[in-house]
Design a protein around this motif. Structure first.
Motif, short mmCIF file in Angstrom:
data_model
loop_
_atom_site.label_atom_id
_atom_site.label_comp_id
_atom_site.label_asym_id
_atom_site.label_seq_id
_atom_site.Cartn_x
_atom_site.Cartn_y
_atom_site.Cartn_z
N GLY A 122 -8.92 4.53 3.30
CA GLY A 122 -8.23 4.26 1.96
C GLY A 122 -8.12 5.51 1.40
N ASP A 163 -3.60 0.60 -3.29
CA ASP A 163 -3.52 -0.36 -2.65
C ASP A 163 -2.31 -1.33 -3.34
N ASP A 190 0.87 -1.25 -0.06
CA ASP A 190 0.22 0.07 -0.04
C ASP A 190 0.91 1.04 -0.08
#
Length: 419
Positions: free
Chosen positions: A147, A152, A61
């Motif tokens: 997020g 990702d 990430d």
């Protein structure tokens, strides 16, 4: 029709280009020769396998913005008037003598840059312009969702993701992607092998004497073969003799395609198509295109034979129309259309109904500085090599049209594009 009858009659019936190409491709068998190649040697090769990613890319990430990595829940309710105040996370020290990335605990923030790995414990990134640092504290003026501003680990490519199918021709960007996902070598088809045989008793490879002609077609075709993804065997000139021509064709049937230049018309010295017809079958002789209708297509013992006219322009046009797709099919290579550019025609292009015409053109910017203008160098004439070599492309006039008028918008096809 016998050879003598054909000589007397000439080319009264000519096959349409699309039909002739279809017959030729039906005679071409894609080869099955493959090998494993390191990526550095695989540019331009056709894959013989499906290739999948061996790992996630980027593999972790990462921050999508410059700013601070935080826990999103620590920013709930933050605003310009009521910022969330977080402590700067301390770098970890695991005893190896090096300072590691800070882990983010509740109530903490860690400085990050675009593309850097997201620290453990963090699940969002606040943009630096939405923060203000005072000593070891950071004020956050924006409430974040989990997020937010985070890429990702599999954002680019997913482990096991299918990337390319068999027959895909590898490009430099493909090689970079494959390296990034952990692929180091690929199974690829060998380049199709093409024997190029120039014919004609008047041809020489040196400076010509009176009555002699420098051999250019074989050189041009060989280099086109290589540009299109094949391996060319550029053979010595073969004189206009049936036995010599027979030996030249038969000795090269281990190639995927045999291509000859010259001897494909119906004159007394045009013997190539007769030899090929005696050895196997000539299924097309004479095509409705201009310039260059005396092309012949055949098969000998399962090997496709393309017999190109001897005039240089006719040779090039027919090589593009027939040899290129045959080579592509033999080597499992995609036969992509050539790129085109729109231009305004400065002079009329005449053409014969029922015949596909290839008019060579020069292009230059229009007088107003916008758009392109296309000026024909020559619409017909098979022997003027400079009309191709000094052109920027050609305009294709389809069979159903009788010329193109001055001022029309046309598509200029860049036939010398490398693929």
């Amino acid at each position: 029709m016998s050879h003598d009858d054909l000589r007397r009659a000439g080319f009264k019936d000519r096959t349409r280009v699309a039909d002739a190409r279809e017959r030729l491709l039906a005679a071409v068998t894609p080869h099955d020769r493959t090998g494993r190649l390191p990526l550095v040697d695989a540019d331009g090769r056709a894959l013989a396998e499906t290739v999948a990613a061996a790992r996630d890319v980027p593999g972790y990430d990462r921050a999508a913005m410059d700013g601070y990595a935080v826990r999103a829940e620590d920013t709930f309710g933050a605003s310009g008037r009521s910022p969330a105040v977080l402590r700067l996370a301390a770098a970890d020290d695991d005893g190896d003598g090096e300072s590691d990335e800070a882990a983010v605990n509740p109530g903490e923030a860690a400085r990050v840059h675009t593309g850097s790995e997201l620290p453990d414990g963090a699940d969002a990134v606040v943009m630096v312009e939405h923060t203000e640092q005072f000593g070891d504290e950071v004020e956050v003026f924006d409430a974040l969702a989990e997020g937010e501003n985070v890429g990702d680990a599999d954002e680019d490519v997913r482990d096991g993701q299918s990337l390319y199918d068999p027959g895909h021709r590898l490009r430099p960007s493909d090689l970079g992607l494959l390296k990034s996902v952990g692929v180091r070598e690929v199974e690829a088809y060998e380049r199709p092998r093409v024997a190029v045989i120039p014919t004609g008793e008047e041809l020489v490879q040196r400076d010509p004497e009176p009555g002699e002609v420098v051999e250019t077609n074989g050189l041009t075709v060989s280099k086109l073969v290589e540009r299109w993804g094949g391996d060319a065997s550029y053979r010595d000139v073969v004189t206009d003799d049936e036995d010599a021509l027979r030996e030249a064709v038969e000795s090269n049937l281990d190639h995927d395609v045999v291509v000859t230049t010259g001897g494909s018309s119906v004159g007394e010295r045009d013997l190539t198509y007769e030899v090929v017809d005696d050895l196997g079958e000539v299924f097309v002789h004479g095509v409705a295109l201009k310039p260059g209708h005396p092309v012949a297509l055949g098969d000998v013992d399962g090997t496709a034979v393309v017999m190109l006219p001897g005039y240089p322009v006719a040779c090039v046009i027919n090589a593009v129309q027939f040899l290129r797709p045959a080579l592509k099919r033999a080597g499992h290579l995609p036969s992509e259309p050539f790129p085109t550019r729109e231009a305004t025609l400065t002079r009329k292009i005449p053409s014969e109904p029922g015949v596909r015409t290839f008019a060579r053109v020069r292009t230059e910017p229009g007088e107003d500085g916008e758009g392109l203008e296309a000026t024909p160098t020559r619409a017909s004439g098979s022997g003027i090599l400079s009309s191709v070599a000094l052109a920027d492309g050609w305009v294709v006039v389809p069979e159903e049209r009788e010329g193109i008028e001055e001022g029309a918008t046309v598509a200029v096809e860049n036939w010398e594009w490398s693929a």
